[in-house]
Design a protein around this motif. Structure first.
Motif, PDB file in Angstrom:
ATOM      1  N   ASN A 169      -1.357  -3.821   8.292  1.00  0.00           N
ATOM      2  CA  ASN A 169      -1.244  -3.723   6.869  1.00  0.00           C
ATOM      3  C   ASN A 169      -2.644  -3.915   6.242  1.00  0.00           C
ATOM      4  O   ASN A 169      -2.892  -3.943   5.127  1.00  0.00           O
ATOM      5  CB  ASN A 169       0.018  -4.543   6.300  1.00  0.00           C
ATOM      6  N   THR A 170      -3.489  -4.770   7.061  1.00  0.00           N
ATOM      7  CA  THR A 170      -4.991  -4.924   6.707  1.00  0.00           C
ATOM      8  C   THR A 170      -5.787  -3.789   6.559  1.00  0.00           C
ATOM      9  O   THR A 170      -6.715  -3.796   5.894  1.00  0.00           O
ATOM     10  CB  THR A 170      -5.631  -6.208   7.203  1.00  0.00           C
ATOM     11  N   MET A 171      -5.620  -2.900   7.188  1.00  0.00           N
ATOM     12  CA  MET A 171      -6.208  -1.629   7.139  1.00  0.00           C
ATOM     13  C   MET A 171      -6.188  -0.964   5.564  1.00  0.00           C
ATOM     14  O   MET A 171      -7.093  -0.063   5.336  1.00  0.00           O
ATOM     15  CB  MET A 171      -5.906  -0.677   8.130  1.00  0.00           C
ATOM     16  N   LEU A 172      -5.051  -0.890   5.167  1.00  0.00           N
ATOM     17  CA  LEU A 172      -4.931  -0.073   3.745  1.00  0.00           C
ATOM     18  C   LEU A 172      -6.029  -0.439   2.850  1.00  0.00           C
ATOM     19  O   LEU A 172      -6.621   0.208   2.074  1.00  0.00           O
ATOM     20  CB  LEU A 172      -3.739  -0.161   3.193  1.00  0.00           C
ATOM     21  N   PRO A 173      -6.150  -2.028   2.398  1.00  0.00           N
ATOM     22  CA  PRO A 173      -7.340  -2.054   1.338  1.00  0.00           C
ATOM     23  C   PRO A 173      -8.623  -1.765   1.722  1.00  0.00           C
ATOM     24  O   PRO A 173      -9.461  -1.202   0.907  1.00  0.00           O
ATOM     25  CB  PRO A 173      -7.158  -3.891   1.531  1.00  0.00           C
ATOM     26  N   VAL A 174      -8.801  -1.814   3.167  1.00  0.00           N
ATOM     27  CA  VAL A 174     -10.244  -1.258   3.682  1.00  0.00           C
ATOM     28  C   VAL A 174     -10.283   0.353   3.451  1.00  0.00           C
ATOM     29  O   VAL A 174     -10.956   0.558   3.022  1.00  0.00           O
ATOM     30  CB  VAL A 174     -10.345  -1.403   4.947  1.00  0.00           C
ATOM     31  N   TRP A 175      -9.317   1.093   3.921  1.00  0.00           N
ATOM     32  CA  TRP A 175      -9.311   2.357   3.570  1.00  0.00           C
ATOM     33  C   TRP A 175      -9.200   2.866   2.119  1.00  0.00           C
ATOM     34  O   TRP A 175     -10.077   3.720   1.749  1.00  0.00           O
ATOM     35  CB  TRP A 175      -8.072   3.100   4.246  1.00  0.00           C
ATOM     36  N   PHE A 176      -8.637   2.106   1.418  1.00  0.00           N
ATOM     37  CA  PHE A 176      -8.617   2.365  -0.192  1.00  0.00           C
ATOM     38  C   PHE A 176      -9.952   2.188  -0.770  1.00  0.00           C
ATOM     39  O   PHE A 176     -10.425   3.099  -1.406  1.00  0.00           O
ATOM     40  CB  PHE A 176      -7.362   1.640  -0.895  1.00  0.00           C
ATOM     41  N   GLU A 177     -10.523   1.145  -0.365  1.00  0.00           N
ATOM     42  CA  GLU A 177     -12.035   1.017  -0.669  1.00  0.00           C
ATOM     43  C   GLU A 177     -12.952   1.989  -0.336  1.00  0.00           C
ATOM     44  O   GLU A 177     -13.674   2.450  -1.191  1.00  0.00           O
ATOM     45  CB  GLU A 177     -12.412  -0.453  -0.277  1.00  0.00           C
ATOM     46  N   GLY A 178     -12.913   2.457   0.977  1.00  0.00           N
ATOM     47  CA  GLY A 178     -13.456   3.408   1.385  1.00  0.00           C
ATOM     48  C   GLY A 178     -13.476   4.909   0.569  1.00  0.00           C
ATOM     49  O   GLY A 178     -14.254   5.529   0.165  1.00  0.00           O
ATOM     50  N   ALA A 179     -12.194   5.148   0.144  1.00  0.00           N
ATOM     51  CA  ALA A 179     -11.884   6.165  -0.441  1.00  0.00           C
ATOM     52  C   ALA A 179     -12.223   6.171  -2.090  1.00  0.00           C
ATOM     53  O   ALA A 179     -12.309   7.245  -2.350  1.00  0.00           O
ATOM     54  CB  ALA A 179     -10.269   6.362  -0.375  1.00  0.00           C
TER      55      ALA A 179
ATOM     56  N   ASP B 226      -4.164  -4.322  -5.506  1.00  0.00           N
ATOM     57  CA  ASP B 226      -2.454  -4.629  -5.148  1.00  0.00           C
ATOM     58  C   ASP B 226      -2.280  -3.425  -4.118  1.00  0.00           C
ATOM     59  O   ASP B 226      -2.901  -2.540  -4.265  1.00  0.00           O
ATOM     60  CB  ASP B 226      -1.680  -4.927  -6.081  1.00  0.00           C
ATOM     61  N   VAL B 227      -1.613  -3.676  -3.367  1.00  0.00           N
ATOM     62  CA  VAL B 227      -1.057  -2.668  -2.310  1.00  0.00           C
ATOM     63  C   VAL B 227       0.529  -2.907  -2.139  1.00  0.00           C
ATOM     64  O   VAL B 227       0.843  -4.032  -1.896  1.00  0.00           O
ATOM     65  CB  VAL B 227      -1.590  -2.664  -0.758  1.00  0.00           C
ATOM     66  N   GLU B 228       1.103  -1.816  -2.222  1.00  0.00           N
ATOM     67  CA  GLU B 228       2.595  -1.778  -2.079  1.00  0.00           C
ATOM     68  C   GLU B 228       2.897  -0.989  -0.884  1.00  0.00           C
ATOM     69  O   GLU B 228       2.454   0.247  -0.918  1.00  0.00           O
ATOM     70  CB  GLU B 228       3.327  -1.169  -3.363  1.00  0.00           C
ATOM     71  N   PHE B 229       3.826  -1.331  -0.067  1.00  0.00           N
ATOM     72  CA  PHE B 229       4.056  -0.806   1.206  1.00  0.00           C
ATOM     73  C   PHE B 229       5.400  -0.109   0.871  1.00  0.00           C
ATOM     74  O   PHE B 229       6.387  -0.696   0.828  1.00  0.00           O
ATOM     75  CB  PHE B 229       4.067  -1.655   2.378  1.00  0.00           C
ATOM     76  N   HIS B 230       5.656   1.208   1.272  1.00  0.00           N
ATOM     77  CA  HIS B 230       6.706   1.973   1.202  1.00  0.00           C
ATOM     78  C   HIS B 230       7.237   2.616   2.691  1.00  0.00           C
ATOM     79  O   HIS B 230       8.686   2.673   2.479  1.00  0.00           O
ATOM     80  CB  HIS B 230       6.556   3.320   0.125  1.00  0.00           C
ATOM     81  N   GLY B 231       6.735   2.484   3.333  1.00  0.00           N
ATOM     82  CA  GLY B 231       6.967   2.631   4.798  1.00  0.00           C
ATOM     83  C   GLY B 231       5.948   2.328   5.831  1.00  0.00           C
ATOM     84  O   GLY B 231       4.842   2.333   5.570  1.00  0.00           O
ATOM     85  N   GLU B 232       6.298   2.551   7.011  1.00  0.00           N
ATOM     86  CA  GLU B 232       5.428   2.320   8.174  1.00  0.00           C
ATOM     87  C   GLU B 232       4.394   3.556   8.256  1.00  0.00           C
ATOM     88  O   GLU B 232       4.931   4.647   8.079  1.00  0.00           O
ATOM     89  CB  GLU B 232       6.166   2.040   9.273  1.00  0.00           C
ATOM     90  N   LEU B 233       3.016   3.257   8.872  1.00  0.00           N
ATOM     91  CA  LEU B 233       2.165   4.012   9.119  1.00  0.00           C
ATOM     92  C   LEU B 233       1.929   3.880  10.847  1.00  0.00           C
ATOM     93  O   LEU B 233       1.903   2.888  11.054  1.00  0.00           O
ATOM     94  CB  LEU B 233       0.809   3.846   8.480  1.00  0.00           C
TER      95      LEU B 233
ATOM     96  N   GLU C  16      -2.857   6.442  -3.134  1.00  0.00           N
ATOM     97  CA  GLU C  16      -1.657   6.535  -2.301  1.00  0.00           C
ATOM     98  C   GLU C  16      -2.052   7.006  -0.722  1.00  0.00           C
ATOM     99  O   GLU C  16      -2.996   7.537  -0.761  1.00  0.00           O
ATOM    100  CB  GLU C  16      -0.705   7.582  -2.732  1.00  0.00           C
ATOM    101  N   ALA C  17      -1.442   6.461   0.096  1.00  0.00           N
ATOM    102  CA  ALA C  17      -1.455   6.718   1.492  1.00  0.00           C
ATOM    103  C   ALA C  17      -0.376   7.632   1.852  1.00  0.00           C
ATOM    104  O   ALA C  17       0.760   7.038   1.813  1.00  0.00           O
ATOM    105  CB  ALA C  17      -1.685   5.622   2.490  1.00  0.00           C
ATOM    106  N   TRP C  18      -0.401   8.646   2.569  1.00  0.00           N
ATOM    107  CA  TRP C  18       0.529   9.593   2.961  1.00  0.00           C
ATOM    108  C   TRP C  18       0.448  10.012   4.299  1.00  0.00           C
ATOM    109  O   TRP C  18      -0.564  10.151   5.035  1.00  0.00           O
ATOM    110  CB  TRP C  18       0.632  10.740   2.109  1.00  0.00           C
ATOM    111  N   GLN C  19       1.588  10.158   5.214  1.00  0.00           N
ATOM    112  CA  GLN C  19       1.701  10.604   6.460  1.00  0.00           C
ATOM    113  C   GLN C  19       2.864  11.289   6.852  1.00  0.00           C
ATOM    114  O   GLN C  19       3.990  10.740   6.299  1.00  0.00           O
ATOM    115  CB  GLN C  19       1.643   9.286   7.374  1.00  0.00           C
TER     116      GLN C  19
ATOM    117  N   CYS D 184       3.661   6.288   2.132  1.00  0.00           N
ATOM    118  CA  CYS D 184       3.625   5.171   2.777  1.00  0.00           C
ATOM    119  C   CYS D 184       3.316   4.009   2.203  1.00  0.00           C
ATOM    120  O   CYS D 184       3.408   2.910   2.427  1.00  0.00           O
ATOM    121  CB  CYS D 184       3.294   5.131   4.338  1.00  0.00           C
ATOM    122  N   ALA D 185       2.059   4.118   1.187  1.00  0.00           N
ATOM    123  CA  ALA D 185       1.591   2.752   0.566  1.00  0.00           C
ATOM    124  C   ALA D 185       0.984   3.340  -0.702  1.00  0.00           C
ATOM    125  O   ALA D 185       0.615   4.585  -0.760  1.00  0.00           O
ATOM    126  CB  ALA D 185       0.473   2.211   1.584  1.00  0.00           C
ATOM    127  N   SER D 186       0.899   2.479  -1.638  1.00  0.00           N
ATOM    128  CA  SER D 186       0.061   2.821  -2.921  1.00  0.00           C
ATOM    129  C   SER D 186      -0.553   1.761  -3.259  1.00  0.00           C
ATOM    130  O   SER D 186      -0.151   0.488  -3.031  1.00  0.00           O
ATOM    131  CB  SER D 186       1.176   3.291  -3.958  1.00  0.00           C
TER     132      SER D 186
END
Length: 133
Positions: free
Chosen positions: A21-31, A56-63, A88-91, A96-98
């Motif tokens: 779950n720590t990857m999402l803030p990093v990926w979101f910042e890069g995007a 903020d990051v909300e998790f909706h499902g696993e990646l 948002e992160a989609w897979q 899966c996350a927003s």
């Protein structure tokens, strides 16, 4: 809306076998780099004009490792000196996350916020995205 594809790496996984779950803030910042370039085209930290006020990051499902992730980013709110980037992160066709990042247009020498010009607002408006899209 801006779209970026992330190829997952084995090192992105956690002990439970999914993306940490720590990857999402990093990926979101890069995007958000294309948004940053509206303010600082060469991304020079000496000319940086933003601060991060909140995220903020909300998790909706696993990646999962081994499947690409699509990051979607855009502007969901513009104020007088701040704006929100909704992401948002989609897979595999699943959201899966927003998250939302609040950025402030900032003068680092004066240590104060500064108004967004009409030109900056116009450039930000070229990338609309809301939770309802």
């Amino acid at each position: 809306m801006l779209v970026e594809k992330i190829v997952t790496r084995f090192s992105d996984t956690d002990g439970l076998g999914h993306i940490n779950n720590t990857m999402l803030p990093v990926w979101f910042e890069g995007a958000r780099n294309p948004i940053f370039q509206i303010f600082t085209p060469d991304l020079s930290l000496k000319k940086w004009q933003l601060i991060l006020a909140k995220f903020d990051v909300e998790f909706h499902g696993e990646l999962f490792y081994g499947e690409d992730i699509e990051l979607r980013s855009g502007i969901s709110r513009i104020g007088s000196s701040s704006f929100d980037v909704y992401q948002e992160a989609w897979q595999d066709g699943r959201k899966c996350a927003s998250g939302t990042a609040v950025h402030v247009h900032f003068d680092h020498e004066e240590k104060a916020s500064k108004p967004l010009s009409d030109d900056l607002k116009e450039k930000l408006l070229k990338h609309p995205f809301s939770k309802d899209d």
